[in-house]
Enzyme design. Structure first.
Site, PDB file in Angstrom:
ATOM      1  N   ARG A 261       1.330  13.839 -10.689  1.00 14.00           N
ATOM      2  CA  ARG A 261       1.674  14.876  -9.722  1.00 14.00           C
ATOM      3  C   ARG A 261       3.072  15.431 -10.019  1.00 14.00           C
ATOM      4  O   ARG A 261       3.856  14.799 -10.724  1.00 14.00           O
ATOM      5  CB  ARG A 261       1.672  14.268  -8.306  1.00 14.00           C
ATOM      6  CG  ARG A 261       0.400  13.534  -7.935  1.00 14.00           C
ATOM      7  CD  ARG A 261       0.666  12.456  -6.891  1.00 14.00           C
ATOM      8  NE  ARG A 261      -0.539  11.707  -6.550  1.00 14.00           N
ATOM      9  CZ  ARG A 261      -1.343  12.011  -5.533  1.00 14.00           C
ATOM     10  NH1 ARG A 261      -1.045  13.030  -4.743  1.00 14.00           N
ATOM     11  NH2 ARG A 261      -2.418  11.307  -5.299  1.00 14.00           N
TER      12      ARG A 261
ATOM     13  N   ASP B 251      -6.190  15.487  -3.455  1.00 10.92           N
ATOM     14  CA  ASP B 251      -5.816  15.052  -2.106  1.00 10.92           C
ATOM     15  C   ASP B 251      -6.440  15.937  -1.026  1.00 10.92           C
ATOM     16  O   ASP B 251      -5.785  16.771  -0.411  1.00 10.92           O
ATOM     17  CB  ASP B 251      -4.297  14.995  -1.933  1.00 10.92           C
ATOM     18  CG  ASP B 251      -3.709  13.779  -2.640  1.00 10.92           C
ATOM     19  OD1 ASP B 251      -4.490  12.906  -3.042  1.00 10.92           O
ATOM     20  OD2 ASP B 251      -2.491  13.705  -2.784  1.00 10.92           O
TER      21      ASP B 251
ATOM     22  N   ASP C 185       3.997  16.461  -3.694  1.00 14.83           N
ATOM     23  CA  ASP C 185       3.326  15.230  -4.123  1.00 14.83           C
ATOM     24  C   ASP C 185       1.811  15.370  -4.100  1.00 14.83           C
ATOM     25  O   ASP C 185       1.100  14.457  -4.533  1.00 14.83           O
ATOM     26  CB  ASP C 185       3.764  14.037  -3.259  1.00 14.83           C
ATOM     27  CG  ASP C 185       3.503  14.265  -1.781  1.00 14.83           C
ATOM     28  OD1 ASP C 185       4.126  15.171  -1.209  1.00 14.83           O
ATOM     29  OD2 ASP C 185       2.677  13.538  -1.197  1.00 14.83           O
TER      30      ASP C 185
ATOM     31  N   ARG D 243      -2.024   4.313  -0.588  1.00 16.21           N
ATOM     32  CA  ARG D 243      -3.327   3.684  -0.349  1.00 16.21           C
ATOM     33  C   ARG D 243      -4.275   3.901  -1.516  1.00 16.21           C
ATOM     34  O   ARG D 243      -5.458   3.565  -1.442  1.00 16.21           O
ATOM     35  CB  ARG D 243      -3.941   4.238   0.923  1.00 16.21           C
ATOM     36  CG  ARG D 243      -4.117   5.737   0.868  1.00 16.21           C
ATOM     37  CD  ARG D 243      -4.660   6.277   2.151  1.00 16.21           C
ATOM     38  NE  ARG D 243      -4.526   7.727   2.163  1.00 16.21           N
ATOM     39  CZ  ARG D 243      -4.954   8.490   3.143  1.00 16.21           C
ATOM     40  NH1 ARG D 243      -5.539   7.932   4.174  1.00 16.21           N
ATOM     41  NH2 ARG D 243      -4.799   9.790   3.110  1.00 16.21           N
TER      42      ARG D 243
ATOM     43  N   GLY E 187      -2.641   1.376   4.429  1.00 15.39           N
ATOM     44  CA  GLY E 187      -3.235   1.513   3.104  1.00 15.39           C
ATOM     45  C   GLY E 187      -4.719   1.806   3.110  1.00 15.39           C
ATOM     46  O   GLY E 187      -5.358   1.823   2.059  1.00 15.39           O
TER      47      GLY E 187
END
Length: 515
Positions: free
Chosen positions: A193, A277, A267, A104, A136
């Site tokens: 990442r 994140d 990730d 997304r 997304g």
């Protein structure tokens, strides 16, 4: 200039300021990404604009006008941008998850700035080929949390992606319940990442793995070329070494402020050692090494006290991915050993600073004894779940204002002792601490402590209040929190309630991976 990304966009091309774009990532080829355009949202409106960051980057004020709102909503494109989604793989909760990718997040390109080249992403801008059945989108709730926490971390001096702005839309998004959509624009020197490297290694595509590693070294981690001298000229071993060192430093900073990430999958690990994140994160209230901030983490894999070991496990996965390039098993293991020595050292330095023991007051000969002081007080805090942020801040204030030994009759120290039930145990520790510090140094120590131990952190309940107001259309609390969190060590008179103990209802908040 803006141009409409699709026929569904209501905006027409207009002459507007243009960022100075470059697209080094696109030069790698489409094995690494899929070109695509954002999916427009209905009726976007500004929820937050980070003018301090925009100014810091040297970008024009026009970037935050209502025409550019459409670009940050995904309803139009700034001319010069080249939107795409990158592919990566990874381990999630310790298990190989295979191909993942930007599900997304849509990368717009790299823009020149006063702080160096910055990559720009829209998070929540619609489906990509890597959405794996998802929509997304991101919801307003989680987008507010990311916007605020990335800036809070920057205010604390912790490496992080940054949040440029936040756009809200009434467009419905279903999670556990029906929520509204939002897009947060985030910037970073690179969003690479660990999982980007795992992807090509798992496919046996050594050529692509090498191209990606060379790109990272050339454009983002040039220090690897000098570090290679330590590894017999092996620049890929140096790459792993630089990444493990950055990761060790980052984890030490997290632990020192009581930050729990919540989803340390490979990730979600930045190659540059950035916090990335923001999902079910939390700054701990009551100190508990076993605290699990992610309601979805049923096994406690990512509990606060396990974060440093998880980071090492993730680095081991990265090492396995880079193994075809390093081509020396013993050397690879030797590089990883660096984390085992550097993380404790970085954490020790960070915790000594919380005690005001830095610089000339922190000789190497006292390192072991100082760590005993740290362990002893942390064990006391854990036994009673003492509020982590408040304890360190009150200790800082006590050191600033007091010059005599701690006593229950001394109001400065009583603000610290009032936080615990076992006062004799704390007083014994305070006696050892003040003897080690030397009262003659209290004034200078206290000032260091006040710039190390924040008064304000993004507690869950503070974010929740901002979210609830925003869901009614009132975004003012986002700006209030941002103004406090961008300078969390300052006193900010009149805002004491934002630094107080959390209300009882805060214990009922549950944060999961849903976003």
């Amino acid at each position: 200039m803006l141009s409409a990304p699709s026929e569904t966009s209501a905006r027409s091309p207009q002459a507007l300021p243009v960022l100075d774009w470059t697209h080094r990532l696109t030069q790698l080829g489409t094995r690494f990404f899929t070109p695509l355009q954002p999916t427009p949202v209905a009726a976007p409106r500004w929820a937050a604009r980070n003018d301090p960051l925009r100014t810091e980057l040297g970008w024009p004020a026009e970037l935050f006008d209502d025409d550019h709102l459409q670009a940050f909503a995904g309803n139009a494109l700034m001319v010069g941008s080249q939107p795409l989604a990158t592919v990566y793989s990874g381990h999630q909760f310790g298990q190989w998850a295979g191909q993942l990718g930007d599900g997304r997040a849509i990368w717009l390109g790299e823009a020149a700035s006063a702080q160096g080249t910055q990559e720009i992403q829209l998070k929540g801008a619609g489906r990509t080929p890597y959405s794996r059945g998802g929509d997304g989108r991101a919801v307003l709730r989680s987008s507010i949390r990311e916007y605020l926490c990335s800036e809070a971390m920057h205010g604390l001096g912790i490496a992080t992606t940054r949040a440029l702005c936040l756009v809200a839309s009434p467009e419905p998004v279903r999670r556990e319940t029906m929520e509204s959509a939002a897009i947060v624009t985030r910037v970073a020197p690179s969003f690479l990442r660990f999982g980007h490297f795992e992807h090509f290694s798992a496919q046996g595509d050594t050529d692509s793995l090498r191209i990606l590693a060379d790109h990272a070294i050339s454009h983002h981690l040039p220090e690897c070329n000098e570090r290679a001298v330590l590894w017999q000229g092996n620049v890929y071993a140096a790459l792993l070494d630089v990444v493990q060192e950055r990761t060790a430093r980052l984890l030490a900073q997290w632990q020192a402020v009581g930050f729990c990430h919540g989803v340390m999958n490979t990730d979600n690990m930045s190659l540059l050692g950035l916090t990335i994140d923001y999902g079910p994160f939390q700054f701990m209230d009551g100190f508990d090494p076993g605290h699990i901030c992610n309601h979805s983490d049923h096994q406690g894999r990512y509990a606060y006290g396990r974060q440093p070991n998880v980071a090492y496990w993730n680095l081991y996965c990265l090492a396995q991915a880079l193994a075809p390039l390093i081509d020396d098993h013993d050397m690879t293991l030797q590089v990883l050993e660096g984390y085992k020595s550097q993380f404790p050292r970085f954490l020790g330095d960070a915790m000594r600073a919380k005690l005001g023991l830095s610089g000339a007051l922190a000789p190497e000969s006292e390192r072991e004894n100082d760590w005993t002081l740290v362990e002893d007080v942390m064990q006391l805090m854990a036994a009673e779940k003492v509020d982590f942020t408040l304890f360190w801040r009150q200790l800082s204030l006590a050191v600033v204002h007091q010059s005599q030994a701690p006593s229950l009759t001394n109001t400065g120290w009583s603000a610290v002792t009032d936080l615990v039930l076992d006062r004799p145990r704390l007083l014994e520790w305070l006696a050892r601490y003040t003897t080690r510090a030397g009262q003659a140094h209290f004034s200078s120590m206290g000032e260091v402590m006040l710039r190390t131990n924040p008064k304000f952190v993004l507690r869950n309940h503070l974010a929740e209040i901002a979210i609830r107001k925003a869901q009614t259309g009132d975004f003012s609390e986002i700006d209030t929190l941002h103004n406090l969190l961008k300078s969390p060590f300052d006193e900010h008179p009149g805002f004491e309630a934002y630094a107080a103990l959390p209300p009882d209802w805060a214990d009922q908040l549950e944060i999961s991976c849903s976003s």
